[in-house]
Design a protein around this motif. Structure first.
Motif, PDB file in Angstrom:
ATOM      1  N   ALA A  71      13.031  -5.926  23.088  1.00  0.00           N
ATOM      2  CA  ALA A  71      13.209  -6.487  24.600  1.00  0.00           C
ATOM      3  C   ALA A  71      13.988  -5.607  25.742  1.00  0.00           C
ATOM      4  CB  ALA A  71      13.912  -7.683  24.467  1.00  0.00           C
ATOM      5  N   LYS A  72      14.989  -4.840  25.035  1.00  0.00           N
ATOM      6  CA  LYS A  72      15.895  -4.135  25.896  1.00  0.00           C
ATOM      7  C   LYS A  72      14.799  -2.765  26.406  1.00  0.00           C
ATOM      8  CE  LYS A  72      20.306  -5.619  24.753  1.00  0.00           C
ATOM      9  NZ  LYS A  72      21.181  -5.919  25.816  1.00  0.00           N
ATOM     10  N   HIS A  73      14.211  -2.311  25.306  1.00  0.00           N
ATOM     11  CA  HIS A  73      13.349  -0.939  25.560  1.00  0.00           C
ATOM     12  C   HIS A  73      12.141  -1.193  26.741  1.00  0.00           C
ATOM     13  CE1 HIS A  73      13.850   1.565  21.734  1.00  0.00           C
ATOM     14  NE2 HIS A  73      14.636   1.760  22.677  1.00  0.00           N
ATOM     15  N   ALA A  74      11.615  -2.698  26.310  1.00  0.00           N
ATOM     16  CA  ALA A  74      10.405  -2.932  27.261  1.00  0.00           C
ATOM     17  C   ALA A  74      11.075  -3.029  28.594  1.00  0.00           C
ATOM     18  CB  ALA A  74       9.736  -4.246  27.017  1.00  0.00           C
ATOM     19  N   LEU A  75      12.300  -3.712  29.024  1.00  0.00           N
ATOM     20  CA  LEU A  75      12.862  -3.602  30.322  1.00  0.00           C
ATOM     21  C   LEU A  75      13.270  -2.447  30.709  1.00  0.00           C
ATOM     22  CD1 LEU A  75      14.261  -5.788  32.425  1.00  0.00           C
ATOM     23  CD2 LEU A  75      16.277  -5.531  30.955  1.00  0.00           C
ATOM     24  N   LEU A  76      13.819  -1.550  30.095  1.00  0.00           N
ATOM     25  CA  LEU A  76      14.335  -0.199  30.417  1.00  0.00           C
ATOM     26  C   LEU A  76      13.050   0.458  31.065  1.00  0.00           C
ATOM     27  CD1 LEU A  76      17.039   0.720  27.951  1.00  0.00           C
ATOM     28  CD2 LEU A  76      17.516  -0.119  30.175  1.00  0.00           C
ATOM     29  N   LYS A  77      12.007   0.420  30.475  1.00  0.00           N
ATOM     30  CA  LYS A  77      10.813   1.162  30.812  1.00  0.00           C
ATOM     31  C   LYS A  77      10.140   0.756  32.169  1.00  0.00           C
ATOM     32  CE  LYS A  77       8.733   2.569  26.572  1.00  0.00           C
ATOM     33  NZ  LYS A  77       8.238   2.167  25.254  1.00  0.00           N
ATOM     34  N   VAL A  78      10.507  -0.734  32.469  1.00  0.00           N
ATOM     35  CA  VAL A  78      10.170  -1.232  33.723  1.00  0.00           C
ATOM     36  C   VAL A  78      11.287  -0.681  34.910  1.00  0.00           C
ATOM     37  CG1 VAL A  78       9.616  -3.156  35.132  1.00  0.00           C
ATOM     38  CG2 VAL A  78       8.963  -3.079  32.750  1.00  0.00           C
ATOM     39  N   LEU A  79      12.314  -0.824  34.477  1.00  0.00           N
ATOM     40  CA  LEU A  79      13.248  -0.384  35.499  1.00  0.00           C
ATOM     41  C   LEU A  79      13.394   1.020  35.967  1.00  0.00           C
ATOM     42  CD1 LEU A  79      16.532  -2.453  33.812  1.00  0.00           C
ATOM     43  CD2 LEU A  79      15.168  -3.068  35.728  1.00  0.00           C
ATOM     44  N   GLU A  80      13.212   2.067  34.818  1.00  0.00           N
ATOM     45  CA  GLU A  80      13.645   3.467  35.320  1.00  0.00           C
ATOM     46  C   GLU A  80      12.766   4.013  36.454  1.00  0.00           C
ATOM     47  OE1 GLU A  80      12.567   6.417  32.252  1.00  0.00           O
ATOM     48  OE2 GLU A  80      14.262   7.606  33.036  1.00  0.00           O
ATOM     49  N   PRO A  81      11.430   3.598  36.583  1.00  0.00           N
ATOM     50  CA  PRO A  81      10.771   4.417  37.532  1.00  0.00           C
ATOM     51  C   PRO A  81      10.988   3.654  38.915  1.00  0.00           C
ATOM     52  CG  PRO A  81       9.114   3.248  35.840  1.00  0.00           C
ATOM     53  CD  PRO A  81      10.611   2.757  35.576  1.00  0.00           C
ATOM     54  N   GLN A  82      11.632   2.432  38.987  1.00  0.00           N
ATOM     55  CA  GLN A  82      12.056   1.673  40.393  1.00  0.00           C
ATOM     56  C   GLN A  82      13.536   2.368  40.741  1.00  0.00           C
ATOM     57  OE1 GLN A  82      11.132  -2.326  40.570  1.00  0.00           O
ATOM     58  NE2 GLN A  82      10.855  -2.312  38.294  1.00  0.00           N
ATOM     59  N   LEU A  83      14.268   3.302  39.941  1.00  0.00           N
ATOM     60  CA  LEU A  83      15.531   3.284  40.474  1.00  0.00           C
ATOM     61  C   LEU A  83      15.682   4.340  41.528  1.00  0.00           C
ATOM     62  CD1 LEU A  83      17.252   4.129  36.788  1.00  0.00           C
ATOM     63  CD2 LEU A  83      17.367   2.079  38.266  1.00  0.00           C
ATOM     64  N   LYS A  84      16.749   4.111  42.414  1.00  0.00           N
ATOM     65  CA  LYS A  84      16.904   5.045  43.310  1.00  0.00           C
ATOM     66  C   LYS A  84      17.357   6.352  42.767  1.00  0.00           C
ATOM     67  CE  LYS A  84      20.020   3.187  46.328  1.00  0.00           C
ATOM     68  NZ  LYS A  84      20.639   2.527  47.631  1.00  0.00           N
ATOM     69  N   PRO A  85      17.350   7.469  43.398  1.00  0.00           N
ATOM     70  CA  PRO A  85      17.698   8.761  42.747  1.00  0.00           C
ATOM     71  C   PRO A  85      19.055   8.680  42.188  1.00  0.00           C
ATOM     72  CG  PRO A  85      16.821   9.264  44.914  1.00  0.00           C
ATOM     73  CD  PRO A  85      16.946   7.903  44.792  1.00  0.00           C
ATOM     74  N   ASN A  86      20.044   8.271  42.620  1.00  0.00           N
ATOM     75  CA  ASN A  86      21.410   8.591  41.866  1.00  0.00           C
ATOM     76  C   ASN A  86      21.898   7.182  41.501  1.00  0.00           C
ATOM     77  OD1 ASN A  86      21.876  11.136  41.981  1.00  0.00           O
ATOM     78  ND2 ASN A  86      22.345  11.057  44.163  1.00  0.00           N
ATOM     79  N   ALA A  87      21.331   6.304  41.204  1.00  0.00           N
ATOM     80  CA  ALA A  87      21.700   5.018  40.823  1.00  0.00           C
ATOM     81  C   ALA A  87      22.159   4.919  39.458  1.00  0.00           C
ATOM     82  CB  ALA A  87      20.671   3.698  40.917  1.00  0.00           C
ATOM     83  N   ILE A  88      22.997   4.238  39.057  1.00  0.00           N
ATOM     84  CA  ILE A  88      23.611   4.136  37.480  1.00  0.00           C
ATOM     85  C   ILE A  88      22.571   2.939  36.896  1.00  0.00           C
ATOM     86  CG2 ILE A  88      25.429   3.270  35.979  1.00  0.00           C
ATOM     87  CD1 ILE A  88      27.511   4.087  38.300  1.00  0.00           C
ATOM     88  N   LEU A  89      22.061   3.406  35.770  1.00  0.00           N
ATOM     89  CA  LEU A  89      21.450   2.408  34.840  1.00  0.00           C
ATOM     90  C   LEU A  89      22.419   2.282  33.779  1.00  0.00           C
ATOM     91  CD1 LEU A  89      19.024   0.831  34.354  1.00  0.00           C
ATOM     92  CD2 LEU A  89      18.169   2.860  33.133  1.00  0.00           C
ATOM     93  N   ALA A  90      22.728   1.056  33.383  1.00  0.00           N
ATOM     94  CA  ALA A  90      23.767   0.690  32.288  1.00  0.00           C
ATOM     95  C   ALA A  90      23.460  -0.489  31.482  1.00  0.00           C
ATOM     96  CB  ALA A  90      24.989   0.383  33.029  1.00  0.00           C
ATOM     97  N   THR A  91      23.850  -0.555  30.231  1.00  0.00           N
ATOM     98  CA  THR A  91      23.497  -1.759  29.491  1.00  0.00           C
ATOM     99  C   THR A  91      25.047  -2.061  29.054  1.00  0.00           C
ATOM    100  OG1 THR A  91      22.767  -2.527  27.150  1.00  0.00           O
ATOM    101  CG2 THR A  91      23.647  -0.071  27.140  1.00  0.00           C
TER     102      THR A  91
END
Ligand code: NAI
Length: 638
Positions: A387-407
């Motif tokens: 579930a987390k993999h599927a979500l991360l795949k959707v999130l990544e392309p939408q991120l602003k360039p220097n945004a933090i992505l965290a779990t």
């Protein structure tokens, strides 16, 4: 020419004395600062001003208190007495000057800062968000010896004063006004005029009236003191925490003069509790400073998963001023989190306008529209790799360039989670503890190959929401859960061998833990305890007692039954503990200490001090012992 104070005299002959402690971000009352203040009073003895207004020249606040570094360097009881006498005598002198005096308080005003203000005839608090007034000495294991114990009870009444001094709680400007601690609470734009006006008013200083005045009378003191001792005893034993008992004694028997009872004072200053609490203060400062290594500034936080953790993380970030979008699978799943958030805002802000603003900042976002605007995206959906993999795949392309992505994962490996990402280098763990609003620590997790900047940015973000960031390398259970697992396992093994849970818990509470390990397991949930045991206990068989209870369908507090019976969130009729066998607490805590040592050795946490800091602020480990590794080294030295 003074190094720390600036003096100007206005056309009305009023002396404005502004403190700007040299070389410090916050004003502190070091020996040098006090010596210069004393020189000012000498000068005013020669030429009395029309009045004296004391204020801060720093935007960081009024005065944070005494210089705790000087306190740490005390190496004899005599020097400690000298330090107390320095402020006690000086502020008594200030209180006796013939011209009117006023403290104009904006921002934090703590410890010695408040004691200085209390020695002034008038006090004005500026009503802005940073103003907080209090005497937090007790949290360092010391007493407010520069006049706080004498004057605070005279100004706000002994019960309210003892409450503040025994808990270290602070008041904002409005509450300080209501309590009578300040004469006025005013808006920043009128503060100078208000100060001038009050100083020249000729009004007598505030005096206690009615019941509060009677309570401060020597006849009533023993009764108030006995009540206060009873309250303190519910929270802290005199053996572990002597300072609150000393505060009550010094107020009751010596009218607040700590120097009147040198034996008591020497015992406090020389106690290991005081040394350890001062150590904990500096550990906390160190964690705070770790959040200053990046200039990262966020405005918008996006949280995915509105469950126990995600919902509360989102609420906390909104409370701290961020715009927050909260995503879950449907609006219905977000609603309970919003209701909890409203309660939190009500409790913490206590101002309908501010509560409304916080509610407005927390935006339900079932479609995830907030991701592309966010500077920080925190994933807190359920603990499932796919579930987390599927979500991360959707999130990544939408991120602003220097945004933090965290779990916020507790038990999945960062290395396994990030395989779903095209650029894994900015992906980090930001691991909060439950309950989010109560727990000061947040672990920031670094997996090999992560950008140092991403970690520094994550730490800065954590600090910006007023939590304490602890850098930890990716490893099972990170730091806090990794040390708790063997501790709780050992406690349950002890149940298997016949020790009643209530005795085990009583042993650890007597050791100084806020809650025993068996009660902790019930509180966290026994299903979670089983799952954590599986990942963190290296494949050893789970304790029989735990499996029996779980197999019978009981999961602890949340189902009303576990090792204990629970009603309304409390243990129903706590069973009496049998006599605590000698050495039981030590044998239970040893696995925690050994695991902490191993994690330092393996570099999971940078050094022993940071391990102690993490375990104190992440588990509530007895602060008066200064952390598990400090406890062990003190014991070996003894
Ligand atoms: P929870 O079960 O209370 O909440 C999970 C939420 O995620 C649910 O509301 C669910 O609807 C939502 N969700 C699931 N898949 C989703 C998706 N694809 N998109 C949007 N929303 C989705 O879980 P809890 O306890 O809050 O745990 C969340 C994370 O926090 C886990 O990774 C857990 O390991 C971690 N954690 C939990 C702690 C605890 O004490 N419960 C403590 C620290 C971390």
């Amino acid at each position: 020419m003074m190094k720390h104070w600036q003096l100007t005299v206005d056309t009305e002959g009023i002396a404005w004395l502004s403190l700007d402690t040299a070389g410090a971000s916050m004003n502190k009352l070091s020996a040098e600062v006090l010596a210069e203040f004393s020189e000012c009073l000498n000068r005013f003895d020669q030429h009395a001003p029309a009045g004296l207004i004391i204020q801060s020249a720093k935007s960081s606040g009024f005065i944070a208190g005494a210089d705790i570094e000087e306190f740490r360097q005390l190496d004899s009881a005599e020097k400690a007495r000298e330090l107390i006498a320095r402020g006690w005598d000086l502020f008594n002198r200030l209180a006796a000057v013939p011209y009117p005096t006023l403290a104009l308080i904006r921002g934090i005003c703590l410890g010695g800062g408040l004691e200085l203000s209390l020695a002034c005839r008038y006090r004005i608090a500026v009503d802005d968000s940073g103003t907080r007034m209090g005497l937090p000495e007790v949290l360092l294991g010391i007493v407010p010896g520069w006049g706080g114990m004498l004057r605070l009870p005279q100004v706000i009444g002994p019960q309210a004063a003892l409450n503040m001094m025994l808990t270290g709680k602070t008041l904002d400007a409005r509450r300080a006004r209501r309590a009578g601690l300040v004469d006025l609470a005013v808006a920043p734009r009128v503060m100078k005029d208000s100060a001038r006006g009050l100083l020249r008013s000729g009004k007598p200083p505030r005096q206690l009236t009615g019941l509060a005045r009677l309570m401060n009378h020597s006849i009533a003191r023993p009764i108030i003191a006995a009540m206060a001792r009873k309250q303190v005893a519910k929270k802290a034993s005199p053996k572990h925490y002597p300072a609150p008992y000393a505060i009550i004694d010094i107020w009751q028997k010596a009218n607040g003069n700590a120097l009147a009872n040198p034996t008591l004072l020497d015992a406090i200053v020389g106690s290991s509790t005081t040394q350890n609490l001062v150590r904990v203060f500096f550990l906390q400062e160190r964690l705070k400073s770790l959040g200053k290594e990046s200039a990262f500034k966020a405005q918008h936080v996006h949280v995915v998963g509105a469950g126990v953790m995600g919902g509360d993380i989102a609420a906390w970030c909104a409370l701290r001023g961020y715009t927050v979008t909260l995503q879950d699978q449907s609006t219905e799943q977000i609603a309970p989190a919003l209701a909890r958030a409203a309660k939190l805002f009500g409790k913490r802000l206590r101002d309908p306008l501010k509560e409304r603003a916080a509610r407005d900042r927390l935006i339900p976002d079932p479609t995830g529209a907030g991701v592309r605007h966010a500077d920080v995206v925190i994933e807190a959906i359920y603990e499932n790799l796919e579930a987390k993999h599927a979500l991360l795949k959707v999130l990544e392309p939408q991120l602003k360039p220097n945004a933090i992505l965290a779990t916020n994962t507790s038990s999945l490996r960062i290395e396994d989670l990030r395989t779903a990402l095209r650029d894994p280098s900015r992906f980090i763990g930001i691991h909060f503890f439950n309950p989010v609003a109560m727990m000061p620590l947040v672990e920031v997790i670094e997996a090999p190959g992560a950008q140092a900047q991403a970690i520094a940015d994550g730490m800065a973000f954590v600090r910006s929401i007023d939590k304490l960031p602890l850098p930890v390398k990716s490893a099972p259970g990170f730091l806090v859960n990794a040390v708790l697992a063997p501790y709780m396992l050992t406690a349950m093994r002890a149940v298997d061998t016949g020790h009643p849970p209530s005795t085990i818990d009583a042993a650890m509470r007597a050791f100084g833990m806020p809650m025993g390990p068996v009660e902790l397991a019930d509180t966290v949930g026994l299903d979670i305890a089983v799952a954590a045991g599986r990942t963190l206990s290296g494949g050893v068989a789970p304790p029989q007692c735990l499996m029996q209870i779980v197999e019978a369908g009981h999961l602890g507090k949340k189902t009303g039954r576990g090792f204990y019976e629970w009603t309304n969130g409390k243990i129903a009729g706590r069973p009496a503990a049998s006599a605590i066998p000698a050495g039981l607490a030590e044998s239970l805590i040893t696995p925690l200490v050994e695991r902490a040592e191993a994690l330092v050795r393996d570099g999971v946490v940078m050094d022993a001090d940071l391990a102690d800091a993490g375990i104190i602020f992440g588990t509530g480990f007895a602060p008066f012992l200064g952390g598990p590794l400090n406890w062990k080294s003190n014991r070996s030295a003894a």
